[in-house]
Design a protein around this motif. Structure first.
Motif, PDB file in Angstrom:
ATOM      1  N   UNK A 165       0.834  -1.214   0.000  1.00 14.21           N
ATOM      2  CA  UNK A 165       0.000   0.000   0.000  1.00 14.21           C
ATOM      3  C   UNK A 165       0.869   1.264   0.000  1.00 14.21           C
ATOM      4  N   UNK A 166       1.897   1.274   0.854  1.00 16.20           N
ATOM      5  CA  UNK A 166       2.761   2.461   0.906  1.00 16.20           C
ATOM      6  C   UNK A 166       3.479   2.654  -0.432  1.00 16.20           C
ATOM      7  N   UNK A 167       3.925   1.550  -1.019  1.00 13.29           N
ATOM      8  CA  UNK A 167       4.633   1.636  -2.300  1.00 13.29           C
ATOM      9  C   UNK A 167       3.715   2.203  -3.380  1.00 13.29           C
ATOM     10  N   UNK A 168       2.486   1.661  -3.410  1.00  9.41           N
ATOM     11  CA  UNK A 168       1.563   2.116  -4.454  1.00  9.41           C
ATOM     12  C   UNK A 168       1.200   3.583  -4.277  1.00  9.41           C
ATOM     13  N   UNK A 169       1.314   4.071  -3.063  1.00  5.73           N
ATOM     14  CA  UNK A 169       1.000   5.485  -2.825  1.00  5.73           C
ATOM     15  C   UNK A 169       2.255   6.360  -2.966  1.00  5.73           C
ATOM     16  N   UNK A 170       3.386   5.765  -3.358  1.00  4.86           N
ATOM     17  CA  UNK A 170       4.544   6.612  -3.697  1.00  4.86           C
ATOM     18  C   UNK A 170       5.786   6.430  -2.853  1.00  4.86           C
ATOM     19  N   UNK A 171       5.758   5.533  -1.854  1.00  2.00           N
ATOM     20  CA  UNK A 171       6.962   5.357  -1.021  1.00  2.00           C
ATOM     21  C   UNK A 171       8.013   4.544  -1.767  1.00  2.00           C
ATOM     22  N   UNK A 172       9.259   4.696  -1.337  1.00  2.00           N
ATOM     23  CA  UNK A 172      10.325   3.853  -1.856  1.00  2.00           C
ATOM     24  C   UNK A 172      10.419   2.650  -0.896  1.00  2.00           C
ATOM     25  N   UNK A 371       7.593  -1.406  20.010  1.00  2.38           N
ATOM     26  CA  UNK A 371       6.269  -1.807  19.518  1.00  2.38           C
ATOM     27  C   UNK A 371       5.806  -0.999  18.307  1.00  2.38           C
ATOM     28  N   UNK A 372       6.607  -0.045  17.872  1.00  2.00           N
ATOM     29  CA  UNK A 372       6.165   0.880  16.817  1.00  2.00           C
ATOM     30  C   UNK A 372       7.232   1.083  15.741  1.00  2.00           C
ATOM     31  N   UNK A 373       6.769   1.471  14.559  1.00  2.97           N
ATOM     32  CA  UNK A 373       7.669   2.073  13.557  1.00  2.97           C
ATOM     33  C   UNK A 373       6.993   3.350  13.106  1.00  2.97           C
ATOM     34  N   UNK A 374       7.664   4.470  13.240  1.00  9.29           N
ATOM     35  CA  UNK A 374       7.037   5.704  12.790  1.00  9.29           C
ATOM     36  C   UNK A 374       7.168   5.797  11.283  1.00  9.29           C
ATOM     37  N   UNK A 375       6.015   5.878  10.638  1.00 11.87           N
ATOM     38  CA  UNK A 375       5.951   5.868   9.171  1.00 11.87           C
ATOM     39  C   UNK A 375       6.069   7.297   8.641  1.00 11.87           C
ATOM     40  N   UNK A 376       5.423   8.218   9.332  1.00  9.89           N
ATOM     41  CA  UNK A 376       5.464   9.616   8.849  1.00  9.89           C
ATOM     42  C   UNK A 376       5.556  10.576  10.027  1.00  9.89           C
TER      43      UNK A 376
END
Ligand code: NVA
Length: 385
Positions: A165-172, A371-376
């Protein structure tokens, strides 16, 4: 047709069957440090978490008193009553994050008790509880770490829906080279009986993982804009750190830090950067390069002694999860409700504590940062060092 940028031009058209991405749109993945205002976060899942077997890599980070637990439960689910409590504590943590304005994403639910076999080894899985260990965001790129434990070989599968999903929305989207995890990656004779001996070995840079192939857990890296701090550990070898340095290229500088730590695994219970020039350091694991930070004008604050009672099970970590906090921005920190001295320390630094109780979730291997990964996070690439 996709528009791809080739050698600095933005206008080369190629025929492709890939997903269409609007490259002018902002990537949904973007974070440069550990404290810019948090917009979106992945929170792990305790569901179906399994105890790893007592392999050399597990022995290397646990004390002999814990081995009976791994011998007895290795390959089975963690005690179910405990997991149920962990599930509800993590749900509550997600609610608090949402209340603070953060979008919360979760990995897929996977049956980790399924046995698997590669040409090199057999294992069962562990969990998708600690996204910090496997995913790291550097700028607009999300990197899946190779990992080093056989029980974590297939952990990435729980995150693939999110990655796509992140890739399709433009992430590397990058996956680091997948290790074989054959016997050569582990020092089968790594001495684990005496803590004193392990202090000596780690000071010589000798860990249970060899330099056979690159391996690392993402949690051995701490992001601080253009400077990234890394430690060699029981799960991260120099080959892996070199891969990361070359992959990121000249825009980032990776500093190799050393600590007096006989069980090094994941830097965020040892050296947690919580703001520009502000680090919470573990008084039991001194940093051999602390002068470098003092000279740069950084403030190193010692974490208070953890409050976890001795009879509360922590099957995979030390009590120093007390300092494994998550910054929501420079002024707000998610911290354990029972860790009053840590809360007071943050308040004395002018940082508002958001107390949450995840003690049962702590038992399976991590605090809020794990417990987390900050995505943005809202911020730009800067130099703080
Ligand atoms: N493995 C380390 C760090 C955990 C976040 C510890 O047990 O303290």
């Amino acid at each position: 047709k996709l528009v791809v940028a080739v050698q600095g031009t933005r206008k080369q058209h190629v025929d492709t069957v890939g997903p269409k991405v609007d490259r002018q749109k902002k990537s949904p993945v973007c974070s440069y440090n550990e404290w810019d205002p948090l917009d979106e976060v992945i929170v792990g899942r305790p569901d179906n978490a399994c105890v790893p077997s007592l392999t050399p890599e597990v022995k290397a980070i646990s004390s002999p008193q814990q081995w009976e637990f791994f011998r007895k439960f290795g390959g089975q689910f963690f005690p179910q009553e405990h997991l149920k409590k962990a599930v509800s504590q993590i749900e509550e943590m997600c609610n608090v994050l949402r209340h603070e304005g953060v979008t919360v994403r979760r990995p897929d639910i996977v049956d980790w008790s399924k046995a698997y076999e590669t040409p090199d080894f057999k294992s069962k899985g562990m969990y998708a509880a600690m996204p910090r260990d496997i995913l790291i965001v550097i700028g607009e790129e999300i990197i899946e770490a190779p990992m080093a434990w056989r029980s974590r070989f297939f952990e990435y599968r729980a995150y693939r829906s999110l990655m796509k999903e992140y890739f399709q929305a433009g992430a590397k989207w990058t996956t680091a080279p997948k290790p074989l995890m054959s016997d050569e990656l582990y020092d089968q004779n790594y001495p684990v009986e005496s803590v004193e001996h392990r202090y000596k070995l780690s000071s010589e840079g000798r860990y249970v993982t060899t330099e056979f192939e690159p391996c690392f857990d993402a949690a051995d890296f701490m992001r601080c804009g253009k400077d990234i701090f890394a430690q060699q550990s029981q799960v991260t070898n120099l080959f892996g750190i070199e891969w990361m340095a070359r992959h990121l290229g000249p825009d980032y500088k990776i500093h190799l830090l050393q600590f007096k730590d006989p069980n090094a695994m994941h830097i965020d219970g040892t050296f947690n950067v919580v703001g520009p020039g502000l680090v919470i350091v573990n008084p039991a694991r001194p940093c051999l390069q602390s002068e470098m930070f003092k000279k740069a004008g950084w403030k190193l604050v010692e974490a208070p002694k953890p409050m976890v009672p001795d009879d509360h099970p922590l099957w995979m970590t030390s009590k120093w999860l007390s300092m494994n906090v998550l910054m929501l921005d420079e002024q707000r920190v998610m911290v354990c409700k029972h860790e009053t001295p840590t809360i007071k320390m943050f308040e004395s630094l002018g940082i508002k504590a958001i107390p949450v109780d995840i003690r049962f979730a702590n038992s399976i291997g991590g605090g809020f940062h794990c417990w987390t990964t900050d995505v943005r996070r809202r911020g730009v690439l800067e130099s703080y060092f």
